[in-house]
Motif scaffolding. Sequence first.
Motif, PDB file in Angstrom:
ATOM      1  N   LEU A   1       2.680  -1.551   1.479  1.00 43.86           N
ATOM      2  CA  LEU A   1       3.584  -1.408   0.658  1.00 43.86           C
ATOM      3  C   LEU A   1       4.469  -0.188   0.383  1.00 43.86           C
ATOM      4  CD1 LEU A   1       2.165  -3.613  -2.369  1.00 43.86           C
ATOM      5  CD2 LEU A   1       3.327  -4.522  -0.222  1.00 43.86           C
TER       6      LEU A   1
ATOM      7  N   LEU B   1      -5.396  -3.614  -4.060  1.00 45.39           N
ATOM      8  CA  LEU B   1      -4.223  -2.470  -3.702  1.00 45.39           C
ATOM      9  C   LEU B   1      -5.177  -1.174  -3.639  1.00 45.39           C
ATOM     10  CD1 LEU B   1      -2.004  -3.677  -6.315  1.00 45.39           C
ATOM     11  CD2 LEU B   1      -1.711  -4.193  -4.015  1.00 45.39           C
TER      12      LEU B   1
ATOM     13  N   ILE C   1       8.208  -4.091  -8.347  1.00 46.53           N
ATOM     14  CA  ILE C   1       8.070  -5.480  -8.258  1.00 46.53           C
ATOM     15  C   ILE C   1       7.897  -5.883  -9.743  1.00 46.53           C
ATOM     16  CG2 ILE C   1       6.898  -7.346  -7.296  1.00 46.53           C
ATOM     17  CD1 ILE C   1       5.547  -5.539  -5.310  1.00 46.53           C
TER      18      ILE C   1
ATOM     19  N   ASP D   1       0.446 -13.461  -8.246  1.00 45.61           N
ATOM     20  CA  ASP D   1       0.577 -13.698  -6.703  1.00 45.61           C
ATOM     21  C   ASP D   1      -0.002 -15.200  -6.464  1.00 45.61           C
ATOM     22  OD1 ASP D   1       0.630 -10.876  -6.577  1.00 45.61           O
ATOM     23  OD2 ASP D   1      -1.441 -10.505  -6.112  1.00 45.61           O
TER      24      ASP D   1
ATOM     25  N   TRP E   1      10.005 -11.592   2.458  1.00 48.65           N
ATOM     26  CA  TRP E   1       9.355 -10.112   2.530  1.00 48.65           C
ATOM     27  C   TRP E   1      10.185  -9.549   3.878  1.00 48.65           C
ATOM     28  CZ3 TRP E   1       5.469  -7.035  -0.339  1.00 48.65           C
ATOM     29  CH2 TRP E   1       5.004  -7.790  -1.475  1.00 48.65           C
TER      30      TRP E   1
ATOM     31  N   HIS F   1       4.871 -10.824 -12.148  1.00 44.46           N
ATOM     32  CA  HIS F   1       4.766 -11.911 -11.298  1.00 44.46           C
ATOM     33  C   HIS F   1       3.231 -12.324 -11.196  1.00 44.46           C
ATOM     34  CE1 HIS F   1       3.952  -8.691  -8.669  1.00 44.46           C
ATOM     35  NE2 HIS F   1       2.918  -9.492  -7.878  1.00 44.46           N
TER      36      HIS F   1
ATOM     37  N   ARG G   1       5.310   6.432  -3.209  1.00 44.93           N
ATOM     38  CA  ARG G   1       3.889   5.650  -3.221  1.00 44.93           C
ATOM     39  C   ARG G   1       3.917   4.694  -1.969  1.00 44.93           C
ATOM     40  NH1 ARG G   1       2.565   0.711  -6.825  1.00 44.93           N
ATOM     41  NH2 ARG G   1       0.245   0.867  -6.792  1.00 44.93           N
TER      42      ARG G   1
ATOM     43  N   VAL H   1       1.074   1.947  -0.461  1.00 44.43           N
ATOM     44  CA  VAL H   1      -0.155   1.324  -0.890  1.00 44.43           C
ATOM     45  C   VAL H   1      -0.803   0.269   0.424  1.00 44.43           C
ATOM     46  CG1 VAL H   1      -0.966  -0.434  -2.520  1.00 44.43           C
ATOM     47  CG2 VAL H   1       0.449   1.158  -3.252  1.00 44.43           C
TER      48      VAL H   1
ATOM     49  N   HIS I   1       1.118  -9.457 -13.390  1.00 41.33           N
ATOM     50  CA  HIS I   1       1.407  -7.713 -12.932  1.00 41.33           C
ATOM     51  C   HIS I   1       2.656  -7.542 -12.355  1.00 41.33           C
ATOM     52  CE1 HIS I   1      -0.430 -10.008  -9.593  1.00 41.33           C
ATOM     53  NE2 HIS I   1       0.292  -8.936  -8.848  1.00 41.33           N
TER      54      HIS I   1
ATOM     55  N   TYR J   1       7.006   2.129  -1.425  1.00 45.46           N
ATOM     56  CA  TYR J   1       7.797   2.482  -2.507  1.00 45.46           C
ATOM     57  C   TYR J   1       8.599   3.829  -2.188  1.00 45.46           C
ATOM     58  CZ  TYR J   1       5.311  -1.351  -4.825  1.00 45.46           C
ATOM     59  OH  TYR J   1       4.636  -2.457  -5.158  1.00 45.46           O
TER      60      TYR J   1
ATOM     61  N   ALA K   1       4.868  -3.690 -10.491  1.00 43.19           N
ATOM     62  CA  ALA K   1       4.898  -2.271 -10.464  1.00 43.19           C
ATOM     63  C   ALA K   1       6.129  -1.649 -10.848  1.00 43.19           C
ATOM     64  CB  ALA K   1       4.827  -2.107  -8.836  1.00 43.19           C
TER      65      ALA K   1
ATOM     66  N   THR L   1       0.739   0.559 -11.616  1.00 42.64           N
ATOM     67  CA  THR L   1       0.646  -0.991 -11.468  1.00 42.64           C
ATOM     68  C   THR L   1       0.377  -1.275 -12.811  1.00 42.64           C
ATOM     69  OG1 THR L   1      -0.479  -0.572  -9.435  1.00 42.64           O
ATOM     70  CG2 THR L   1      -1.148  -2.748 -10.766  1.00 42.64           C
TER      71      THR L   1
HETATM   72  O1  LIG Z   1       2.003  -2.022  -5.889  1.00 43.27           O
HETATM   73  C1  LIG Z   1       1.646  -2.633  -6.903  1.00 43.27           C
HETATM   74  O2  LIG Z   1       1.011  -1.933  -7.831  1.00 43.27           O
HETATM   75  C2  LIG Z   1       1.761  -4.095  -7.192  1.00 43.27           C
HETATM   76  C3  LIG Z   1       1.957  -4.809  -5.717  1.00 43.27           C
HETATM   77  C4  LIG Z   1       1.673  -6.356  -5.871  1.00 43.27           C
HETATM   78  O3  LIG Z   1       1.717  -6.979  -7.223  1.00 43.27           O
HETATM   79  C5  LIG Z   1       1.992  -7.339  -4.816  1.00 43.27           C
HETATM   80  O4  LIG Z   1       2.333  -6.915  -3.533  1.00 43.27           O
HETATM   81  O5  LIG Z   1       2.002  -8.512  -5.122  1.00 43.27           O
END
Ligand SMILES: O=C(O)CCC(=O)C(=O)O
Length: 382
Positions: free
Chosen positions: A269, A295, A278, A283, A380, A281, A352, A354, A341, A271, A343, A313
């Motif tokens: 991921l 992560l 994000i 997952d 995505w 949401h 960032r 991840v 959760h 950023y 971001a 996060t």
């Molecule tokens: O990058 C993050 O901290 C969260 C990522 C996340 O929630 C996701 O990819 O579903």
Amino acid sequence: MGSAASVFLDRKVYLALMVALPILAWLTPPQFAIAFTVFILWMIVSSARLQKAAGDDDVPAKLAAYRRQLFGMMVVVAGALGGMALVTYTKMRGVVRGPQVENAELIGLYDGYRGFRLGYAVIITVFSVLWGILQTKRTLACTDSLELTKMQATEDMWVGSHSKNLMGGLVTLWTTTLLMLSIAPTTLAQNLKPLMSTLGDLRMAAGATRTQFLGRKGGAVPYSELRRQPSFAALYHHPQFIRLVESVAGCTSPLRPLPPAHEHACSLLVYSQEGDSIPYHYDRNYFQGKTFTVLLTLVNRDASQLLTSANATCIWLEGGDWCWSTSPNSLVVMHGESVLHKANPLRRRERRVVLSLVYTTDPNQSPLQAARQRVKDWSWGF
Ligand SMILES: O=C(O)CCC(=O)C(=O)O
Ligand SMILES: [Fe+2]
């Protein structure tokens, strides 16, 4: 100024310490290096002033200079400790639970440096305060005796006492640093260092597919591309790493990596632009088993390059945001389908990256789960 003890009033000593700072900066998190730099710079400036006063025959002026330095030292040390405590506190906000406590199944966070930072701040504060009280008592006693016998006072007497004072301070700082480094918990980075170091080549993050969908904004590199660099898949399948995830998740059945066809199994991921984030949401679970999102933050820096980005996060818990700044090498293990959760938005000139990994106790899919997963992959840009 002939006394051997007066070496601690010599600017050369502080310049030598400045040379030692890059080593310290490499050994410790940046906020400690900043605190030490401020402390030593102040010592250089104030010792120059003190040297000037030492050449003066006016004993009360010397005593006044001496008191100023003692007081200034206390202020600088208190300021540096306060600053460190503040940064530690800010980073710690919301980190109240570990794998052992109530939400163990939902979220675990492993950040080897976290306990280390706090332990360091507590020990160094206790040592410094105790040492400060003891030395201040001693030096004030020395000052009183100087005032009573002004004419017999020798420079060596107060320079000696003052030097002991400073030397004690430096020895305290260095020994506590070394002590804390030697007992620092084995970190994820240390355990898996050989593997982690091979993850250093993040050039492919530059080629991330950028998307904006349902409030999610950012880039991602899917498993099919990430597999071109074998180290990512090697970490994803590494038994020691999987055991670590199982222990953080508090999972009783073994966790399994997903088959390579799943683009989200092991992805980056990225950023990289202002506002990348994000929104809240869950997952979705596309598998028959219990599924965890892992992560592993590889890069996380703010515009100053010293601290972490705003892209924390966060989870929604007990009516509020609980955020983890996720410093590099920190690991969040989440039962994403039951933890709300997000971001947080990235700020300008922050970054960032991840490594997002998905593990499940059973990777089989129902036709509905497979169809839903295809929709997610499409959204995505995979
Ligand atoms: O990058 C993050 O901290 C969260 C990522 C996340 O929630 C996701 O990819 O579903
Ligand atoms: Fe998520």
